[in-house]
Design a protein around this motif. Structure first.
Motif, PDB file in Angstrom:
ATOM      1  N   PRO A 133     127.492 112.208  19.548  1.00 12.80           N
ATOM      2  CA  PRO A 133     128.241 113.456  19.735  1.00 12.80           C
ATOM      3  C   PRO A 133     129.150 113.739  18.557  1.00 12.80           C
ATOM      4  CG  PRO A 133     129.184 111.698  21.073  1.00 12.80           C
ATOM      5  CD  PRO A 133     127.903 111.164  20.512  1.00 12.80           C
ATOM      6  N   PRO A 134     129.502 115.003  18.322  1.00 17.61           N
ATOM      7  CA  PRO A 134     130.391 115.349  17.201  1.00 17.61           C
ATOM      8  C   PRO A 134     131.731 114.632  17.317  1.00 17.61           C
ATOM      9  CG  PRO A 134     129.390 117.321  18.145  1.00 17.61           C
ATOM     10  CD  PRO A 134     129.083 116.199  19.092  1.00 17.61           C
ATOM     11  N   GLU A 203     142.343 128.863  22.393  1.00 14.63           N
ATOM     12  CA  GLU A 203     141.348 129.222  21.383  1.00 14.63           C
ATOM     13  C   GLU A 203     141.975 130.105  20.303  1.00 14.63           C
ATOM     14  OE1 GLU A 203     136.968 129.319  23.477  1.00 14.63           O
ATOM     15  OE2 GLU A 203     138.296 131.030  23.809  1.00 14.63           O
ATOM     16  N   THR A 279     135.402 126.379  19.514  1.00 17.04           N
ATOM     17  CA  THR A 279     135.055 125.692  20.763  1.00 17.04           C
ATOM     18  C   THR A 279     135.050 124.181  20.599  1.00 17.04           C
ATOM     19  OG1 THR A 279     133.758 127.564  21.582  1.00 17.04           O
ATOM     20  CG2 THR A 279     133.277 125.402  22.525  1.00 17.04           C
ATOM     21  N   GLN A 280     134.439 123.691  19.512  1.00 15.98           N
ATOM     22  CA  GLN A 280     134.366 122.245  19.323  1.00 15.98           C
ATOM     23  C   GLN A 280     135.748 121.625  19.179  1.00 15.98           C
ATOM     24  OE1 GLN A 280     131.498 119.985  19.341  1.00 15.98           O
ATOM     25  NE2 GLN A 280     133.386 118.876  19.743  1.00 15.98           N
ATOM     26  N   ARG A 281     136.645 122.315  18.496  1.00 19.94           N
ATOM     27  CA  ARG A 281     138.002 121.777  18.337  1.00 19.94           C
ATOM     28  C   ARG A 281     138.726 121.709  19.683  1.00 19.94           C
ATOM     29  NH1 ARG A 281     141.404 121.784  13.599  1.00 19.94           N
ATOM     30  NH2 ARG A 281     139.947 123.189  12.583  1.00 19.94           N
ATOM     31  N   LYS A 283     137.234 121.332  22.565  1.00 16.49           N
ATOM     32  CA  LYS A 283     136.608 120.221  23.285  1.00 16.49           C
ATOM     33  C   LYS A 283     137.243 118.898  22.884  1.00 16.49           C
ATOM     34  CE  LYS A 283     131.949 122.174  24.012  1.00 16.49           C
ATOM     35  NZ  LYS A 283     130.503 122.006  23.697  1.00 16.49           N
ATOM     36  N   TRP A 284     137.452 118.721  21.576  1.00 20.49           N
ATOM     37  CA  TRP A 284     138.076 117.481  21.115  1.00 20.49           C
ATOM     38  C   TRP A 284     139.496 117.352  21.662  1.00 20.49           C
ATOM     39  CZ3 TRP A 284     136.108 118.639  15.544  1.00 20.49           C
ATOM     40  CH2 TRP A 284     134.822 118.087  15.374  1.00 20.49           C
ATOM     41  N   LYS A 287     139.213 116.330  25.256  1.00 24.72           N
ATOM     42  CA  LYS A 287     138.805 114.932  25.363  1.00 24.72           C
ATOM     43  C   LYS A 287     139.956 114.000  25.021  1.00 24.72           C
ATOM     44  CE  LYS A 287     135.059 111.809  23.989  1.00 24.72           C
ATOM     45  NZ  LYS A 287     133.788 111.682  23.220  1.00 24.72           N
TER      46      LYS A 287
END
Length: 332
Positions: A133-134, A203, A279-281, A283-284, A287
């Motif tokens: 995963p990224p 966001e 979005t990915q940032r 998600k991190w 997490k």
């Protein structure tokens, strides 16, 4: 090679393979930090000592002496004593006044980089993306510019949370300015799912970060907190996602960030559930706070451990009492 202590420069610096590499490292350090160093006679002595050692082809390591940072001193530790004269080895035990710690850390970093650059240059051409995963390539969270390296305070905040707004206002306007150069304050985004619009708000803040950097992120966050009631559940019930984005972009514009650039990063990246540019940032960030056990907002961590004593209702004086102790402990 002696080990650097916990207040020092980290892992010991590997021996330099050539005096050319050492000289280049010192030259780079002087170019980057020469102006502030030039105002200090002790700074010139430190630079001269390091340059003379480099010219002799001797590996140099930097380790902070006992009493740092109050004494602002460092030890010059020679990693190849067999190649030095008795006078040089004797001199290596002496403590030399040095410029600010940042300069010392930069010197050690450059020395280590010079020592390994020849062997690692081939790997720097183009690294292959690892599987799985990224993963973030830089630390998560947004540090307030001007922080220090003595104490780290992490603020896990939700832009839609009134208690987060209260804490942020106190810290950003009354507390953090008192600890520049000593304490690093880091904001972590915590989008609470029971406020659907919270994700859109975070966001937008991450889009501002991408477009304009950490300073504007903090400024934008403060302004969103100030206008927070515009985004409460009852105020956005009949609004679309795009309506909310546009209102947030207007706030970005009010603090000097290009609203069109912010909105561009919030547009769908493709068909289906492709998300957007941030979005990915997010998600991190999600997490991270789940991994760290953060549920309620605000939550404060001191040096990576939860500081449950901290309250959103704390005054600046209460923050001062809390931080002063830990700053003083670190500098003893």
């Amino acid at each position: 090679m002696a080990q650097a202590n916990s207040r020092g420069v980290g892992p010991p610096t590997p021996p330099l393979r050539s005096s050319v590499a050492a000289t280049r490292a010192m030259s780079t350090m002087f170019a980057e930090h020469g102006r502030p160093v030039a105002r200090s006679r002790s700074g010139f002595r430190a630079i001269s000592a390091l340059m003379s050692v480099a010219a002799a082809g001797v590996g140099v390591g930097l380790a902070f002496a006992q009493g740092y940072p109050s004494e602002q001193k460092a030890a010059l530790l020679f990693s190849a004593p067999g190649r030095t004269s008795p006078q040089q080895r004797s001199a290596s035990a002496a403590l030399v006044d040095v410029p600010p710690p940042a300069v010392v850390r930069t010197a050690a970093s450059l020395l280590a980089r010079s020592a390994t650059s020849s062997s690692s240059s081939s790997r720097l051409v183009r690294a292959e993306k690892p599987g799985g995963p990224p993963m973030p390539s830089v630390p998560l969270g947004v540090a307030r510019p001007g922080g220090g390296d003595l104490v780290r305070v992490e603020l896990f905040l939700d832009l839609c949370c009134p208690f987060s707004a209260k804490l942020f206002k106190t810290v950003s306007s009354l507390v953090a300015p008192q600890y520049e150069g000593k304490v690093t304050f880091v904001v972590h985004s915590v989008a609470q799912p029971w406020h659907a619009q919270s994700s859109y708000m975070h966001e937008a803040s991450l889009a501002v970060l991408d477009v304009a950097g950490a300073d504007k992120f903090w400024e934008f966050s403060g302004e969103v907190f100030a206008q927070q009631s515009r985004f409460f559940d009852d105020m956005v019930y009949d609004k679309t996602r795009n309506d909310i984005y546009k209102e947030l972009a207007e706030i970005a514009a009010s603090v000097g960030v290009d609203s069109a650039s912010v909105l561009e990063r919030l547009r769908p990246a493709g068909a289906g559930n492709a998300g957007n540019a941030v979005t990915q940032r997010l998600k991190w960030a999600t997490k991270l706070h789940r991994t760290r056990g953060v549920h309620v907002t605000p939550t404060v961590h001191l040096n990576f451990l939860e500081a449950g004593i901290v309250s959103s209702g704390w005054s600046a004086d209460e923050w001062n009492n809390f931080l002063d102790y830990h700053v003083q402990e670190e500098t003893r």
